[in-house]
Design a protein around this motif. Sequence first.
Motif, mmCIF file in Angstrom:
data_model
loop_
_atom_site.group_PDB
_atom_site.id
_atom_site.type_symbol
_atom_site.label_atom_id
_atom_site.label_comp_id
_atom_site.label_asym_id
_atom_site.label_seq_id
_atom_site.Cartn_x
_atom_site.Cartn_y
_atom_site.Cartn_z
ATOM 1 N N PRO A 3 0.806 -1.231 0.000
ATOM 2 C CA PRO A 3 0.000 0.000 0.000
ATOM 3 C C PRO A 3 0.834 1.274 0.000
ATOM 4 C CG PRO A 3 -0.446 -1.366 1.971
ATOM 5 C CD PRO A 3 0.491 -2.144 1.112
ATOM 6 N N GLY A 4 2.124 1.188 0.363
ATOM 7 C CA GLY A 4 2.941 2.404 0.336
ATOM 8 C C GLY A 4 3.471 2.744 -1.042
ATOM 9 N N LEU A 5 3.306 1.842 -1.996
ATOM 10 C CA LEU A 5 3.992 2.023 -3.286
ATOM 11 C C LEU A 5 3.109 2.637 -4.366
ATOM 12 C CD1 LEU A 5 6.281 -1.141 -3.337
ATOM 13 C CD2 LEU A 5 6.928 1.222 -2.899
ATOM 14 N N ASP A 6 2.051 3.340 -3.970
ATOM 15 C CA ASP A 6 1.277 4.147 -4.923
ATOM 16 C C ASP A 6 0.772 3.335 -6.101
ATOM 17 O OD1 ASP A 6 1.757 6.516 -3.462
ATOM 18 O OD2 ASP A 6 3.728 6.684 -4.396
ATOM 19 N N GLY A 7 0.294 2.156 -5.824
ATOM 20 C CA GLY A 7 -0.322 1.391 -6.898
ATOM 21 C C GLY A 7 0.626 0.540 -7.702
ATOM 22 N N GLN A 8 1.908 0.615 -7.417
ATOM 23 C CA GLN A 8 2.826 -0.296 -8.114
ATOM 24 C C GLN A 8 2.579 -1.721 -7.619
ATOM 25 O OE1 GLN A 8 6.533 1.890 -7.131
ATOM 26 N NE2 GLN A 8 7.072 1.547 -9.282
ATOM 27 N N PRO A 9 2.669 -2.707 -8.491
ATOM 28 C CA PRO A 9 2.320 -4.080 -8.095
ATOM 29 C C PRO A 9 3.469 -4.812 -7.410
ATOM 30 C CG PRO A 9 2.858 -4.044 -10.414
ATOM 31 C CD PRO A 9 3.014 -2.617 -9.919
ATOM 32 N N TYR A 10 4.123 -4.175 -6.463
ATOM 33 C CA TYR A 10 5.311 -4.756 -5.833
ATOM 34 C C TYR A 10 5.086 -4.915 -4.331
ATOM 35 C CZ TYR A 10 7.435 -3.190 -10.230
ATOM 36 O OH TYR A 10 7.730 -2.974 -11.556
ATOM 37 N N ALA A 11 5.558 -6.005 -3.782
ATOM 38 C CA ALA A 11 5.375 -6.267 -2.352
ATOM 39 C C ALA A 11 6.259 -5.375 -1.501
ATOM 40 C CB ALA A 11 5.671 -7.734 -2.054
ATOM 41 N N VAL A 12 7.483 -5.158 -1.979
ATOM 42 C CA VAL A 12 8.416 -4.205 -1.365
ATOM 43 C C VAL A 12 9.137 -3.490 -2.501
ATOM 44 C CG1 VAL A 12 8.832 -5.223 0.932
ATOM 45 C CG2 VAL A 12 9.968 -6.182 -1.080
ATOM 46 N N GLY A 13 10.019 -2.564 -2.156
ATOM 47 C CA GLY A 13 10.608 -1.725 -3.207
ATOM 48 C C GLY A 13 11.318 -2.495 -4.309
ATOM 49 N N THR A 14 11.947 -3.601 -3.977
ATOM 50 C CA THR A 14 12.777 -4.287 -4.970
ATOM 51 C C THR A 14 12.262 -5.682 -5.342
ATOM 52 O OG1 THR A 14 14.141 -5.162 -3.190
ATOM 53 C CG2 THR A 14 14.900 -3.119 -4.222
ATOM 54 N N LEU A 15 11.198 -6.130 -4.714
ATOM 55 C CA LEU A 15 10.751 -7.505 -4.967
ATOM 56 C C LEU A 15 9.269 -7.571 -5.321
ATOM 57 C CD1 LEU A 15 12.549 -9.295 -1.969
ATOM 58 C CD2 LEU A 15 13.252 -9.340 -4.381
ATOM 59 N N TRP A 16 8.996 -8.373 -6.290
ATOM 60 C CA TRP A 16 7.641 -8.747 -6.667
ATOM 61 C C TRP A 16 7.297 -10.019 -5.899
ATOM 62 C CZ3 TRP A 16 3.956 -7.846 -10.748
ATOM 63 C CH2 TRP A 16 3.135 -8.929 -11.071
ATOM 64 N N ALA A 17 6.127 -10.049 -5.264
ATOM 65 C CA ALA A 17 5.662 -11.294 -4.640
ATOM 66 C C ALA A 17 4.230 -11.515 -5.092
ATOM 67 C CB ALA A 17 5.745 -11.215 -3.126
ATOM 68 N N ALA A 18 3.870 -12.751 -5.285
ATOM 69 C CA ALA A 18 2.550 -13.041 -5.845
ATOM 70 C C ALA A 18 2.193 -14.484 -5.567
ATOM 71 C CB ALA A 18 2.576 -12.799 -7.362
ATOM 72 N N VAL A 19 0.911 -14.789 -5.720
ATOM 73 C CA VAL A 19 0.531 -16.196 -5.746
ATOM 74 C C VAL A 19 0.141 -16.552 -7.173
ATOM 75 C CG1 VAL A 19 -0.110 -16.461 -3.332
ATOM 76 C CG2 VAL A 19 -1.803 -15.625 -4.978
ATOM 77 N N GLN A 20 0.596 -17.732 -7.561
ATOM 78 C CA GLN A 20 0.245 -18.225 -8.895
ATOM 79 C C GLN A 20 -0.669 -19.430 -8.723
ATOM 80 O OE1 GLN A 20 2.232 -19.583 -13.153
ATOM 81 N NE2 GLN A 20 3.483 -18.534 -11.651
ATOM 82 N N TYR A 21 -1.699 -19.493 -9.543
ATOM 83 C CA TYR A 21 -2.739 -20.520 -9.399
ATOM 84 C C TYR A 21 -2.889 -21.231 -10.737
ATOM 85 C CZ TYR A 21 -7.393 -22.441 -8.298
ATOM 86 O OH TYR A 21 -8.473 -23.271 -8.071
ATOM 87 N N LEU A 22 -2.785 -22.568 -10.694
ATOM 88 C CA LEU A 22 -2.882 -23.340 -11.935
ATOM 89 C C LEU A 22 -3.853 -24.491 -11.707
ATOM 90 C CD1 LEU A 22 -1.399 -23.048 -14.690
ATOM 91 C CD2 LEU A 22 0.220 -24.762 -13.891
ATOM 92 N N GLY A 23 -4.920 -24.528 -12.513
ATOM 93 C CA GLY A 23 -5.933 -25.570 -12.353
ATOM 94 C C GLY A 23 -5.447 -26.915 -12.884
#
Lengths: 346, 346, 346, 346
Positions: free
Chosen positions: D80-100
């Motif tokens: 929420p601090g990154l103004d809408g950028q899709p990043y978990a922290v300043g230098t790292l992307w974190a996400a969940v990937q889902y595959l059926g």
Amino acid sequence: MATKRFASEDPDVDLLYKQLAEHDLQPLWELHGLLTPQPRTRAVPFAWKSDVLLQLAGRAGELIPVDRGGDRRVLSCANPGLDGQPYAVGTLWAAVQYLGAGEQAPAHRHTPAALRFVLAGRGVWTVVDGDPIPMEAGDLVLTPSWTFHEHHNSGDAPMMWLDVLDLPMVAALDAVFFEEGESETVTVSTPDSSRSERLHGGGPGLVPVGVEPPAGRSPLLAYRWADTERALVRRLDAGARYAHVRFSDPASGRDVMPTMRCEMLRVPAGVAVPEHRQTGARVGCVLHGTARAEIGGRSFALSEGDIVAIPSWAPLRLTAEADLDLFVTSDAPVLAALGLYREQQS
Amino acid sequence: MATKRFASEDPDVDLLYKQLAEHDLQPLWELHGLLTPQPRTRAVPFAWKSDVLLQLAGRAGELIPVDRGGDRRVLSCANPGLDGQPYAVGTLWAAVQYLGAGEQAPAHRHTPAALRFVLAGRGVWTVVDGDPIPMEAGDLVLTPSWTFHEHHNSGDAPMMWLDVLDLPMVAALDAVFFEEGESETVTVSTPDSSRSERLHGGGPGLVPVGVEPPAGRSPLLAYRWADTERALVRRLDAGARYAHVRFSDPASGRDVMPTMRCEMLRVPAGVAVPEHRQTGARVGCVLHGTARAEIGGRSFALSEGDIVAIPSWAPLRLTAEADLDLFVTSDAPVLAALGLYREQQS
Amino acid sequence: MATKRFASEDPDVDLLYKQLAEHDLQPLWELHGLLTPQPRTRAVPFAWKSDVLLQLAGRAGELIPVDRGGDRRVLSCANPGLDGQPYAVGTLWAAVQYLGAGEQAPAHRHTPAALRFVLAGRGVWTVVDGDPIPMEAGDLVLTPSWTFHEHHNSGDAPMMWLDVLDLPMVAALDAVFFEEGESETVTVSTPDSSRSERLHGGGPGLVPVGVEPPAGRSPLLAYRWADTERALVRRLDAGARYAHVRFSDPASGRDVMPTMRCEMLRVPAGVAVPEHRQTGARVGCVLHGTARAEIGGRSFALSEGDIVAIPSWAPLRLTAEADLDLFVTSDAPVLAALGLYREQQS
Amino acid sequence: MATKRFASEDPDVDLLYKQLAEHDLQPLWELHGLLTPQPRTRAVPFAWKSDVLLQLAGRAGELIPVDRGGDRRVLSCANPGLDGQPYAVGTLWAAVQYLGAGEQAPAHRHTPAALRFVLAGRGVWTVVDGDPIPMEAGDLVLTPSWTFHEHHNSGDAPMMWLDVLDLPMVAALDAVFFEEGESETVTVSTPDSSRSERLHGGGPGLVPVGVEPPAGRSPLLAYRWADTERALVRRLDAGARYAHVRFSDPASGRDVMPTMRCEMLRVPAGVAVPEHRQTGARVGCVLHGTARAEIGGRSFALSEGDIVAIPSWAPLRLTAEADLDLFVTSDAPVLAALGLYREQQS
């Protein structure tokens, strides 16, 4: 907290998007432009002209006291592609610093590393961790990360030089620390050779015994123009069409600092350096001569004192018009350390 | 096949010893002196005097053609402790090489690495892998492992210099290879700077871009006395009581070759270097001045051109009588690489 | 002091030779065989047979108390080419050590590094710097340079294993230091996993945080047969005709110790490893199976427990008769560090 | 082109500011907050809860085909601090990937490096440069920079895992390259061990001979939970209050990839890890257990499957409530390589 909104024509998907936003999540499949076939830089190729820099820095010298904010009288190059950020390219800060006769920029230290490249003049000492280093035209002076440094103009004329810092990169890594220091006294009678040079600048391949060099960066803090020019001349004598030398840590052969590579190019009039591109950003500065630079489809006429921004992966084609000496600094050691360095010869 | 015989007062043990010998086995408990509290070297502290070296080398120049066996007119220092082996200390070969005016020592290469240190004179070119390197007093010239090399005296006077090789060590490792080569032509008009120097000798910390240095050893093959002396002077200017510099690979900061460290000491008249010892063997050679050297309990008066052997772990105490310049080479990089380097200041 | 005498048919030359000898100098041109086209080793290919080793070690166990000199009951392999020196090859000591039930070999340390490879049995703990390491068949246990070590047989049967040391090399470098230590108490209830394994043996690529590994050598002191065999099986599963794995320092990927490489070969019955040679000496030891080994023109039938010497540059051709597991140790890291490593596939 | 406007009360200074802006220059003395005493991150401490991730990913599985944009069904954590950028922290992307069940995410490669950490389930193969790697709970799987990779769900249930990429950093360095690839076929009969593991996963310190590892990153692409847990258990057995292990490149001991460090913490219920902070950003993910995390003054209750963002220099205090296994990844190798790594224990 900014929330990005995604929209779809399917109300179920819209609901999902709304729920994602509420939980600080974003759908990758709606994010475009994250992974591009090649680097797509925001920074654009650009040049700042010497006459403008000289005139405005001089005017700042008249109007702005040196200690007004930031402790430095510095004009920073703001790449027009970077939306008002005061950076010359994405990862490097470039600026001119102007210090009047008798003025002094007080001591501080910060984790961003800096280098100073002198385009003209003399009379300034930069003191690095207590070691006074006189600066003259063509010299490269380092103020590595977290070293205390200050500038003293003990001469009788103003002096201006190029500052380059890795500040944008250190800021992007959220690793900026800053601290003020105690200033030293420097006079015109201060020796014209730094302790760093007396220990580590003896000659090619000659290192002092019993002096532990600092980790990760050069113990030699000044690279003198006379030495640099000798290396360029020898390189041309060895048969190169143009001379290209890299400033290195004499204790390790690595780059002078972990975040910045420094190089000098000497291109005889009429000679063209073949088109080339590399990942990572570069800043160039003309010490002597004139050249035509084609950078990423734009063309620049460069002359003494001009500063030029070369964004990542932009092809550079350089043709000297009058015998050219070009100082170039880049973030190449970072790209190399992270396995991201690529280059391509056209 | 030599068989070592062990004896006991017990006939059963004697029978066992006999059976062991028949099967090429030995009883550890009868082997004494394998593991000593400190190094017990066979080599002894020793000095070879300049006047003897000059006189006998000159006489050899009159009597022995240069191409008679070994392709070199070389007198090797044979440490009296080493039972007739032609080695100055346990791991290093030291010798003087003498080449008359107009003579030539033909090209060859070998895995043992060599260095040449010039005590006096000029006129000889050593050609290393096709690169002619002129040699003058005070210069250090490298012929690294497996590089072709030859010597040409294009001058009008004989010339003599110190040769040091890691031959005993490479022989102990059963890794000696040798090959003859094709000789080059060198004339008095050959440039007085080698290609190696034009590329890699530009100045402290200045390295050529686009030139891949060889792995594991210095790309710079000549270290000129003018540079070395400048480094010594700067070291004294920086406040040291005596100057101690190490010759290094400018591309890595490491030793010039993986098996030999090279150093130069400048000790002003009257100054004593504190007693010190280190694992590994050293060979010293006086370029200028005179000194008293106490080495492992023996005392030597050293003067210009003398060669001195300092065995492993022998304490060395050096006192300059007239301003001393002492070249020292050692196997220290080997000891360090193998985790066996120790030193002790008294 | 031995003086080597050279003779000539020319009285002037004879006089020169006499004068050289008087001054501890030798004429290079009379020294033959110093620089050979290829390594000419004194050590010869050789094998020590398991049945002899077992029988004579057992007999020594009956006759010789463990503390009689050298603190160890060890039979050292004396290569017949080495003129009575107790070395298996030029740079390596190989031996069998025999410890009866309840016996103890007291603590000491020395700069020569050692490894223990267990051919059969169990019940012995080797304590390294206070860390008790149980030893079983197939295990490799390290006692690196200058670590205190001692052996305790807490079992109820004698045990024998292979010892290999870099002693000849460390002696050639005049860097042997030795010191006695205080012995520890070990009992049958001592844990069957060393502290070293609990910290550094967790799994491939898993390293403990907050534990600084020692410099230059593996922090993991025991490599268990179960792990080694799993690596061999996986290597064969990955499609190799024979499996060849190297024991490495998990903190650096480098060899386990700076002077010795350790490897294991699994060659299925009927498979031949292509002829190959390398600089540096090797010692092999058969853990399981039988093989024919052609080494430098000699042929050996090898079976379980045999020790074999492979001199530098001798071609080795190995054909498994019954499924072979062969442990091999060598001085290869030294050759590599000094730029002298070469290998050749026929 | 954005132009930043600075204002003053002095018309001369205002004119200067206007001229600076016209020439793409900025006055340093008006730029505040560039150099802060300590890092001032935009990213805030934050946690994404497992139940939300599971529910929304499942819903995305119903609504969004896997090949719709980006080739991946991924929900990215947007700090929420990154103004809408899709990043978990300043230098790292974190996400969940889902595959059926039966779904496939097609092959591509990019310079940003990725890792996959599996929280639950089985049935998916990630194919890296042609090597199929099955994924199960607790496994860490690497897809290093510029390796082709694709995901196949050959099982009969959907599967979800954590993705972390260094995308923000590579984007900041303007070094993003992307390329589509040819997909492989994977079936349920594909072996359950990758070629990478058969070669490089044999055991601690066991490396294959004759297989050149890739430069700069681990050749081992999967770290199995069974191995990781064994290392954690051994670490606790060795007396630690909590276990902390780092995943490393078995060929070098360095971090698994040049831009990301991976670590696993096992904290027994009731144990508190002392407060600690470090430069650089971290992302944690709970594999087992529950904990209270105090991060930079905020408090989070963490349970299985939660993802947590730990910004640079924010103090972290972690107290396990139920036995905790926490996977942590960070940009620490970058900070270390650039000389910017600092840590502080409270």
